[in-house]
Design a protein around this motif. Structure first.
Motif, PDB file in Angstrom:
ATOM      1  N   LEU A 124       0.802  -1.180  -0.190  1.00  0.00           N
ATOM      2  CA  LEU A 124      -0.105   0.015  -0.025  1.00  0.00           C
ATOM      3  C   LEU A 124       0.819   1.230   0.010  1.00  0.00           C
ATOM      4  O   LEU A 124       1.933   1.180   0.646  1.00  0.00           O
ATOM      5  CB  LEU A 124      -0.831   0.199   0.997  1.00  0.00           C
ATOM      6  N   ARG A 125       0.361   2.209  -0.530  1.00  0.00           N
ATOM      7  CA  ARG A 125       1.358   3.520  -0.875  1.00  0.00           C
ATOM      8  C   ARG A 125       1.049   4.316   0.422  1.00  0.00           C
ATOM      9  O   ARG A 125       0.482   5.540   0.122  1.00  0.00           O
ATOM     10  CB  ARG A 125       0.882   4.195  -2.146  1.00  0.00           C
ATOM     11  N   LYS A 126       1.112   3.901   1.597  1.00  0.00           N
ATOM     12  CA  LYS A 126       0.739   4.488   2.823  1.00  0.00           C
ATOM     13  C   LYS A 126       1.946   4.870   3.744  1.00  0.00           C
ATOM     14  O   LYS A 126       2.865   3.703   3.610  1.00  0.00           O
ATOM     15  CB  LYS A 126      -0.330   3.907   3.756  1.00  0.00           C
ATOM     16  N   ARG A 127       1.963   5.680   4.388  1.00  0.00           N
ATOM     17  CA  ARG A 127       3.225   5.790   5.450  1.00  0.00           C
ATOM     18  C   ARG A 127       2.973   4.999   6.564  1.00  0.00           C
ATOM     19  O   ARG A 127       2.412   5.822   7.488  1.00  0.00           O
ATOM     20  CB  ARG A 127       3.744   7.281   5.632  1.00  0.00           C
ATOM     21  N   LEU A 128       3.225   3.892   6.707  1.00  0.00           N
ATOM     22  CA  LEU A 128       2.740   3.089   7.783  1.00  0.00           C
ATOM     23  C   LEU A 128       3.626   3.186   9.075  1.00  0.00           C
ATOM     24  O   LEU A 128       4.941   3.105   8.777  1.00  0.00           O
ATOM     25  CB  LEU A 128       2.714   1.700   7.330  1.00  0.00           C
ATOM     26  N   VAL A 129       3.412   2.971  10.236  1.00  0.00           N
ATOM     27  CA  VAL A 129       4.142   2.736  11.296  1.00  0.00           C
ATOM     28  C   VAL A 129       4.720   1.447  11.277  1.00  0.00           C
ATOM     29  O   VAL A 129       3.939   0.378  11.038  1.00  0.00           O
ATOM     30  CB  VAL A 129       3.348   3.111  12.511  1.00  0.00           C
ATOM     31  N   LYS A 130       6.101   1.416  11.503  1.00  0.00           N
ATOM     32  CA  LYS A 130       6.720  -0.056  11.462  1.00  0.00           C
ATOM     33  C   LYS A 130       7.005  -0.763  12.800  1.00  0.00           C
ATOM     34  O   LYS A 130       7.323  -1.574  12.901  1.00  0.00           O
ATOM     35  CB  LYS A 130       8.105  -0.011  10.387  1.00  0.00           C
ATOM     36  N   ARG A 172     -11.839   3.585   8.122  1.00  0.00           N
ATOM     37  CA  ARG A 172     -10.764   4.192   7.376  1.00  0.00           C
ATOM     38  C   ARG A 172      -9.679   3.255   7.038  1.00  0.00           C
ATOM     39  O   ARG A 172      -9.358   3.299   5.895  1.00  0.00           O
ATOM     40  CB  ARG A 172     -10.134   5.426   8.324  1.00  0.00           C
ATOM     41  N   VAL A 173      -9.455   2.434   7.756  1.00  0.00           N
ATOM     42  CA  VAL A 173      -8.396   1.320   7.445  1.00  0.00           C
ATOM     43  C   VAL A 173      -9.046   0.282   6.496  1.00  0.00           C
ATOM     44  O   VAL A 173      -8.557  -0.186   5.490  1.00  0.00           O
ATOM     45  CB  VAL A 173      -7.808   0.469   8.794  1.00  0.00           C
ATOM     46  N   GLN A 174     -10.355  -0.053   6.710  1.00  0.00           N
ATOM     47  CA  GLN A 174     -11.109  -1.065   5.900  1.00  0.00           C
ATOM     48  C   GLN A 174     -11.267  -0.207   4.355  1.00  0.00           C
ATOM     49  O   GLN A 174     -11.043  -1.428   3.555  1.00  0.00           O
ATOM     50  CB  GLN A 174     -12.670  -0.875   6.479  1.00  0.00           C
ATOM     51  N   ARG A 175     -11.268   0.774   4.264  1.00  0.00           N
ATOM     52  CA  ARG A 175     -11.233   1.300   2.795  1.00  0.00           C
ATOM     53  C   ARG A 175      -9.907   1.040   2.256  1.00  0.00           C
ATOM     54  O   ARG A 175      -9.782   0.737   0.978  1.00  0.00           O
ATOM     55  CB  ARG A 175     -11.542   2.939   2.863  1.00  0.00           C
ATOM     56  N   HIS A 176      -8.732   0.906   3.111  1.00  0.00           N
ATOM     57  CA  HIS A 176      -7.451   0.755   2.368  1.00  0.00           C
ATOM     58  C   HIS A 176      -7.178  -0.904   2.253  1.00  0.00           C
ATOM     59  O   HIS A 176      -6.472  -0.926   1.310  1.00  0.00           O
ATOM     60  CB  HIS A 176      -6.366   1.092   3.576  1.00  0.00           C
ATOM     61  N   LEU A 177      -7.869  -1.666   2.663  1.00  0.00           N
ATOM     62  CA  LEU A 177      -7.786  -3.000   2.799  1.00  0.00           C
ATOM     63  C   LEU A 177      -8.561  -3.839   2.096  1.00  0.00           C
ATOM     64  O   LEU A 177      -8.264  -4.944   1.544  1.00  0.00           O
ATOM     65  CB  LEU A 177      -7.549  -3.631   4.203  1.00  0.00           C
TER      66      LEU A 177
END
Length: 218
Positions: free
Chosen positions: A67-73, A170-175
């Protein structure tokens, strides 16, 4: 534990375990933990390894994909036993727990750890993570299966609120994809099982009666 791991400074190690309890359900920051405990980062990593090897804590990995998101790692730190967390934090009564500022974090750890233990007992230990991006979208737990995904939020409050579903949505829309639908579940401190358009609300005492984390396509 001291004998097996050759921990020399037992008082500092005890302080370290207490600090970990105060960070349950939070991002695991080795530098911050080392600074607060007064030890080196390598020592923190070694001691965390001891706590994991003795099944006191576990690290919940951050979700990662293309995903083109800045995710916490960074992973989240959780305890297997929230009774131990409460003891280490000085919580001795139900009244103290209800008023404690870490009540929400303790409840989140309880929900996540119960699902982890259940799935482990069923031979389904993998496929678990949490989601948080730099824009504030997050889900406390993601359960991934070959053909579906379930997002789990933990809310210690007893009165249901529609706003609880907004963050996970919001997360659901990404996944959500055409091949792998994504559903939302909120485990909360109340007593009413509710099915809403945006997701399901499950009372804490019904968590073990609801095998949503094992159902394919829930």
């Amino acid at each position: 534990m001291r004998t097996v791991s050759n921990v020399g400074d037992l008082a500092t190690f005890q302080r370290f375990v207490e600090l970990c309890a105060g960070r349950s359900a939070q991002l695991l920051n080795h530098s911050s933990l080392a600074g607060d405990c007064g030890v080196s980062q390598p020592t923190v990593k070694a001691w965390l390894g001891i706590l994991e090897a003795t099944f006191l804590v576990f690290r919940l990995p951050a979700f990662h994909s293309n995903l083109r998101k800045r995710l916490v790692k960074m992973p989240k730190l959780h305890f297997h036993d929230t009774g131990l967390v409460c003891w280490l934090l000085g919580i001795r009564t139900l009244e103290q727990l209800r008023a404690h500022p870490l009540r929400g974090a303790i409840f989140e750890t309880w929900v996540v750890s119960e699902i982890v233990k259940y799935r482990t007992n069923q031979g389904e230990a993998g496929g678990l993570s949490f989601y948080r991006d730099r824009n504030g979208a997050e889900a406390d737990l993601i359960i991934e299966r070959p053909s579906s995904v379930t997002l789990v939020e933990a809310k210690s409050a007893e009165t249901p609120s529609s706003s609880w579903l907004q963050g996970a949505r919001r997360v659901q829309r990404h996944l959500t994809t055409s091949s792998r639908p994504c559903s939302v579940v909120v485990a909360y401190g109340g007593d009413q099982l509710q099915q809403r358009t945006a997701g399901s609300l499950i009372p804490w005492d019904k968590l073990h009666e609801t095998d949503f984390w094992m159902q394919e396509g829930f």
